[in-house]
Design an enzyme around this catalytic site. Structure first.
Site, mmCIF file in Angstrom:
data_model
loop_
_atom_site.group_PDB
_atom_site.id
_atom_site.type_symbol
_atom_site.label_atom_id
_atom_site.label_comp_id
_atom_site.label_asym_id
_atom_site.label_seq_id
_atom_site.Cartn_x
_atom_site.Cartn_y
_atom_site.Cartn_z
ATOM 1 N N GLY A 157 0.779 -1.238 0.000
ATOM 2 C CA GLY A 157 0.000 0.000 0.000
ATOM 3 C C GLY A 157 0.810 1.287 0.000
ATOM 4 O O GLY A 157 0.294 2.337 0.380
ATOM 5 N N LYS A 159 -5.554 -9.018 -9.179
ATOM 6 C CA LYS A 159 -6.646 -9.669 -9.916
ATOM 7 C C LYS A 159 -6.986 -8.902 -11.184
ATOM 8 O O LYS A 159 -6.869 -7.676 -11.233
ATOM 9 C CB LYS A 159 -7.890 -9.742 -9.017
ATOM 10 C CG LYS A 159 -7.684 -10.609 -7.792
ATOM 11 C CD LYS A 159 -7.624 -12.056 -8.196
ATOM 12 C CE LYS A 159 -7.204 -12.921 -7.024
ATOM 13 N NZ LYS A 159 -7.059 -14.319 -7.369
ATOM 14 N N HIS A 190 2.878 -0.361 -13.267
ATOM 15 C CA HIS A 190 3.608 -1.624 -13.406
ATOM 16 C C HIS A 190 5.108 -1.336 -13.246
ATOM 17 O O HIS A 190 5.617 -0.376 -13.843
ATOM 18 C CB HIS A 190 3.325 -2.220 -14.793
ATOM 19 C CG HIS A 190 3.978 -3.539 -15.008
ATOM 20 N ND1 HIS A 190 3.472 -4.707 -14.471
ATOM 21 C CD2 HIS A 190 5.107 -3.884 -15.674
ATOM 22 C CE1 HIS A 190 4.263 -5.713 -14.807
ATOM 23 N NE2 HIS A 190 5.261 -5.244 -15.534
HETATM 24 C C1 GRF Z 1 4.257 -1.537 -7.151
HETATM 25 O O1 GRF Z 1 5.574 -1.925 -7.390
HETATM 26 C C2 GRF Z 1 3.498 -1.478 -8.451
HETATM 27 O O2 GRF Z 1 4.278 -1.117 -9.532
HETATM 28 C C3 GRF Z 1 3.024 -2.895 -8.619
HETATM 29 O O3 GRF Z 1 2.742 -3.349 -7.324
HETATM 30 C C4 GRF Z 1 3.500 -2.612 -6.382
HETATM 31 C C5 GRF Z 1 2.556 -2.048 -5.392
HETATM 32 O O4 GRF Z 1 3.243 -1.454 -4.334
HETATM 33 N N1 GRF Z 1 1.910 -2.997 -9.523
HETATM 34 P P1 GRF Z 1 2.471 -0.931 -3.067
HETATM 35 O O5 GRF Z 1 1.605 -2.059 -2.531
HETATM 36 O O6 GRF Z 1 1.655 0.245 -3.488
HETATM 37 O O7 GRF Z 1 3.532 -0.546 -2.074
#
Ligand code: GRF
Length: 203
Positions: free
Chosen positions: A20, A99, A117
């Site tokens: 998060g 998901k 991503h």
């Molecule tokens: C991030 O690295 C994002 O690029 C990927 O999942 C991760 C989420 O990080 N899709 P967080 O849970 O917001 O710290």
């Protein structure tokens, strides 16, 4: 006109199932007025996640999306779409939500669902490409650069049009962990920057 009557900006929903950090960063950006928006809903399929706990501790509306094995995909999709509509959400941000977003939700929010991503799409995306898997693959291919991509969400993982990207140079001795850390540093401002552009140029 009384300042308290000023419209509160775009209504965001953040979908997150893990650490998060993006949720926290976006929340801060909204509170500081860096984003003309407010987080009106947090959706998670993991009530043990830091994202969920953060939403609860800050008093943000939060909804558990039950994606366990016995839950039907179409029912999950319909419930998610209904929840987002009920909260009058303008933009949906998926950040660490593993998901797939279903057809009802996509249809209810055309070009209003974005994802971040941790790689330079169109490379190193798709099913199974999340978390450490991405960074391991990038390092195994001896890439000199990686980075982060903000893109629209479609029915296929990581395939929607690219909105913004930023790069990180891969240095000798980098591990999946250190690469992930370096990328996360650029991810947070990149997502905010992308949203600033979207909120300015869309209805
Ligand atoms: C991030 O690295 C994002 O690029 C990927 O999942 C991760 C989420 O990080 N899709 P967080 O849970 O917001 O710290």
């Amino acid at each position: 006109m009384n300042a308290t009557l000023t419209p509160p900006g775009a209504r965001l929903a953040v979908l997150a199932s893990g650490r998060g950090s993006h949720l926290r960063h976006l929340y801060k950006a909204c509170n500081q007025g860096i984003l003309d928006a407010q987080i009106c809903l947090v959706v998670s399929n993991n009530i043990r996640s830091s994202a969920w706990r953060f939403a609860a501790s800050e008093g943000l509306p939060h909804w558990f999306c039950d994606t366990r094995h016995d839950a039907k995909d179409s029912a999950v999709d319909a419930a998610l779409a209904a929840c987002l509509l009920e909260h009058r959400i303008d933009w949906v941000i998926t950040a660490g939500y593993l998901k797939k977003i279903g057809p009802s939700t996509l249809a209810a929010f055309p070009n209003k669902i974005i994802n971040i991503h941790p790689a330079l799409l169109p490379n190193y995306g798709g099913a199974g490409m999340y978390g450490q898997n991405v960074h391991r693959a990038v390092l195994a291919a001896n890439e000199r650069q990686s980075g982060a991509t903000v893109h629209y969400v479609t029915a296929h993982y990581d395939e929607g049009a690219i909105i913004a990207q930023n790069h990180v140079t891969i240095t000798q001795g980098m591990t999946p962990d250190s690469l992930a850390e370096a990328i996360l540093k650029i991810e947070h401002p990149l997502l905010v920057h992308a949203l600033q552009g979207l909120l300015t140029h869309h209805d």
